[in-house]
Design a protein around this motif. Structure first.
Motif, PDB file in Angstrom:
ATOM      1  N   THR A  48       6.082 -12.148  10.638  1.00  0.00           N
ATOM      2  CA  THR A  48       5.218 -12.095  11.823  1.00  0.00           C
ATOM      3  C   THR A  48       3.835 -12.654  11.496  1.00  0.00           C
ATOM      4  O   THR A  48       3.264 -13.425  12.289  1.00  0.00           O
ATOM      5  CB  THR A  48       5.100 -10.639  12.339  1.00  0.00           C
ATOM      6  OG1 THR A  48       6.411 -10.153  12.630  1.00  0.00           O
ATOM      7  CG2 THR A  48       4.270 -10.558  13.595  1.00  0.00           C
ATOM      8  N   GLU A  49       3.317 -12.296  10.345  1.00  0.00           N
ATOM      9  CA  GLU A  49       2.017 -12.834   9.912  1.00  0.00           C
ATOM     10  C   GLU A  49       2.101 -14.345   9.707  1.00  0.00           C
ATOM     11  O   GLU A  49       1.177 -15.080  10.090  1.00  0.00           O
ATOM     12  CB  GLU A  49       1.550 -12.148   8.617  1.00  0.00           C
ATOM     13  CG  GLU A  49       1.093 -10.726   8.808  1.00  0.00           C
ATOM     14  CD  GLU A  49      -0.084 -10.618   9.750  1.00  0.00           C
ATOM     15  OE1 GLU A  49      -1.030 -11.429   9.652  1.00  0.00           O
ATOM     16  OE2 GLU A  49      -0.059  -9.707  10.613  1.00  0.00           O
ATOM     17  N   ASN A  50       3.179 -14.830   9.106  1.00  0.00           N
ATOM     18  CA  ASN A  50       3.357 -16.275   8.905  1.00  0.00           C
ATOM     19  C   ASN A  50       3.429 -17.000  10.244  1.00  0.00           C
ATOM     20  O   ASN A  50       2.903 -18.113  10.388  1.00  0.00           O
ATOM     21  CB  ASN A  50       4.621 -16.567   8.093  1.00  0.00           C
ATOM     22  CG  ASN A  50       4.455 -16.194   6.639  1.00  0.00           C
ATOM     23  OD1 ASN A  50       3.343 -16.037   6.160  1.00  0.00           O
ATOM     24  ND2 ASN A  50       5.570 -16.041   5.942  1.00  0.00           N
ATOM     25  N   ALA A  51       4.080 -16.384  11.232  1.00  0.00           N
ATOM     26  CA  ALA A  51       4.195 -17.008  12.551  1.00  0.00           C
ATOM     27  C   ALA A  51       2.834 -17.082  13.234  1.00  0.00           C
ATOM     28  O   ALA A  51       2.539 -18.044  13.953  1.00  0.00           O
ATOM     29  CB  ALA A  51       5.184 -16.232  13.411  1.00  0.00           C
ATOM     30  N   LEU A  60      10.591 -20.055  15.793  1.00  0.00           N
ATOM     31  CA  LEU A  60      11.623 -19.605  14.855  1.00  0.00           C
ATOM     32  C   LEU A  60      11.574 -18.086  14.654  1.00  0.00           C
ATOM     33  O   LEU A  60      12.573 -17.477  14.291  1.00  0.00           O
ATOM     34  CB  LEU A  60      11.452 -20.303  13.502  1.00  0.00           C
ATOM     35  CG  LEU A  60      11.604 -21.817  13.502  1.00  0.00           C
ATOM     36  CD1 LEU A  60      11.297 -22.364  12.122  1.00  0.00           C
ATOM     37  CD2 LEU A  60      13.011 -22.200  13.938  1.00  0.00           C
ATOM     38  N   LEU A  61      10.402 -17.506  14.936  1.00  0.00           N
ATOM     39  CA  LEU A  61      10.247 -16.067  14.743  1.00  0.00           C
ATOM     40  C   LEU A  61      11.205 -15.293  15.642  1.00  0.00           C
ATOM     41  O   LEU A  61      11.786 -14.296  15.202  1.00  0.00           O
ATOM     42  CB  LEU A  61       8.800 -15.640  15.021  1.00  0.00           C
ATOM     43  CG  LEU A  61       8.520 -14.141  14.863  1.00  0.00           C
ATOM     44  CD1 LEU A  61       8.768 -13.710  13.418  1.00  0.00           C
ATOM     45  CD2 LEU A  61       7.103 -13.825  15.292  1.00  0.00           C
ATOM     46  N   GLU A  62      11.375 -15.760  16.845  1.00  0.00           N
ATOM     47  CA  GLU A  62      12.273 -15.057  17.781  1.00  0.00           C
ATOM     48  C   GLU A  62      13.694 -14.997  17.230  1.00  0.00           C
ATOM     49  O   GLU A  62      14.341 -13.946  17.259  1.00  0.00           O
ATOM     50  CB  GLU A  62      12.256 -15.755  19.145  1.00  0.00           C
ATOM     51  CG  GLU A  62      12.946 -14.947  20.217  1.00  0.00           C
ATOM     52  CD  GLU A  62      12.780 -15.588  21.587  1.00  0.00           C
ATOM     53  OE1 GLU A  62      13.773 -15.551  22.342  1.00  0.00           O
ATOM     54  OE2 GLU A  62      11.694 -16.111  21.889  1.00  0.00           O
ATOM     55  N   ALA A  63      14.185 -16.084  16.679  1.00  0.00           N
ATOM     56  CA  ALA A  63      15.528 -16.104  16.082  1.00  0.00           C
ATOM     57  C   ALA A  63      15.573 -15.190  14.859  1.00  0.00           C
ATOM     58  O   ALA A  63      16.548 -14.448  14.651  1.00  0.00           O
ATOM     59  CB  ALA A  63      15.919 -17.522  15.699  1.00  0.00           C
ATOM     60  N   LYS A  69      16.824  -7.639  13.456  1.00  0.00           N
ATOM     61  CA  LYS A  69      17.232  -6.422  14.178  1.00  0.00           C
ATOM     62  C   LYS A  69      18.676  -6.057  13.837  1.00  0.00           C
ATOM     63  O   LYS A  69      18.979  -4.876  13.620  1.00  0.00           O
ATOM     64  CB  LYS A  69      17.070  -6.605  15.680  1.00  0.00           C
ATOM     65  CG  LYS A  69      17.455  -5.348  16.454  1.00  0.00           C
ATOM     66  CD  LYS A  69      17.024  -5.412  17.881  1.00  0.00           C
ATOM     67  CE  LYS A  69      17.433  -4.228  18.718  1.00  0.00           C
ATOM     68  NZ  LYS A  69      17.941  -3.063  18.090  1.00  0.00           N
ATOM     69  N   LEU A  70      19.549  -7.046  13.772  1.00  0.00           N
ATOM     70  CA  LEU A  70      20.947  -6.764  13.417  1.00  0.00           C
ATOM     71  C   LEU A  70      21.046  -6.181  12.002  1.00  0.00           C
ATOM     72  O   LEU A  70      21.768  -5.200  11.774  1.00  0.00           O
ATOM     73  CB  LEU A  70      21.794  -8.032  13.518  1.00  0.00           C
ATOM     74  CG  LEU A  70      22.054  -8.569  14.925  1.00  0.00           C
ATOM     75  CD1 LEU A  70      22.788  -9.909  14.855  1.00  0.00           C
ATOM     76  CD2 LEU A  70      22.864  -7.561  15.723  1.00  0.00           C
TER      77      LEU A  70
END
Length: 138
Positions: A48-51, A60-63, A69-70
């Motif tokens: 998240t920080e990198n994004a 790409l963060l969303e993917a 999560k999985l």
């Protein structure tokens, strides 16, 4: 202590030791599962920080978060399973300890009963000797 009591106590001790080892193994697996979740959470924070730092990687963060999560859900499920197993192992260990204490109590009660019977026999023998001596003397 009688042989049967020694055997029961030895078997119960073995069961307690086996359950203690099983519980130690489960505790290790639980710590590993908790560590896995902590690592996943740390990786999420890092990504998240990198994004935030690089807007082009934001898509790409969303993917990544979907896959994260999985993996986290799987790790949580594994942790719940280990916690359930740990609860069962703790209950089994407590029951085994209770059984061991019962056997030890029965063995001790039997030993004390045997000592009391021996003391009664010795007392009766001494009484009989005293009666014989009194009969000879008088």
């Amino acid at each position: 202590m009688t042989k049967w009591a020694q055997s029961l106590i030895r078997i119960s001790n073995y069961e307690v030791e086996t359950l203690q080892k099983r519980l130690a193994d489960i505790t290790t697996r639980r710590a590993t599962a908790e560590m896995r979740i902590a690592v996943l959470d740390a990786e999420r924070e890092l990504e998240t920080e990198n994004a935030r730092a690089c807007p082009s990687s934001g898509r790409l963060l969303e993917a990544y978060l979907g896959g994260w999560k999985l993996r986290r859900d799987t790790a949580q499920s594994d942790l719940r399973e280990v916690e359930s197993e740990e609860l069962g192992a703790r209950d089994a260990l407590m029951s085994a300890f209770e059984e061991l204490k019962k056997f030890e109590h029965v063995a001790e009660a039997t030993r004390l009963s045997q000592l009391a019977a021996l003391a009664r026999r010795e007392s009766a023998a001494m009484d009989e000797q005293a009666i014989r001596r009194a009969a000879r003397a008088g």
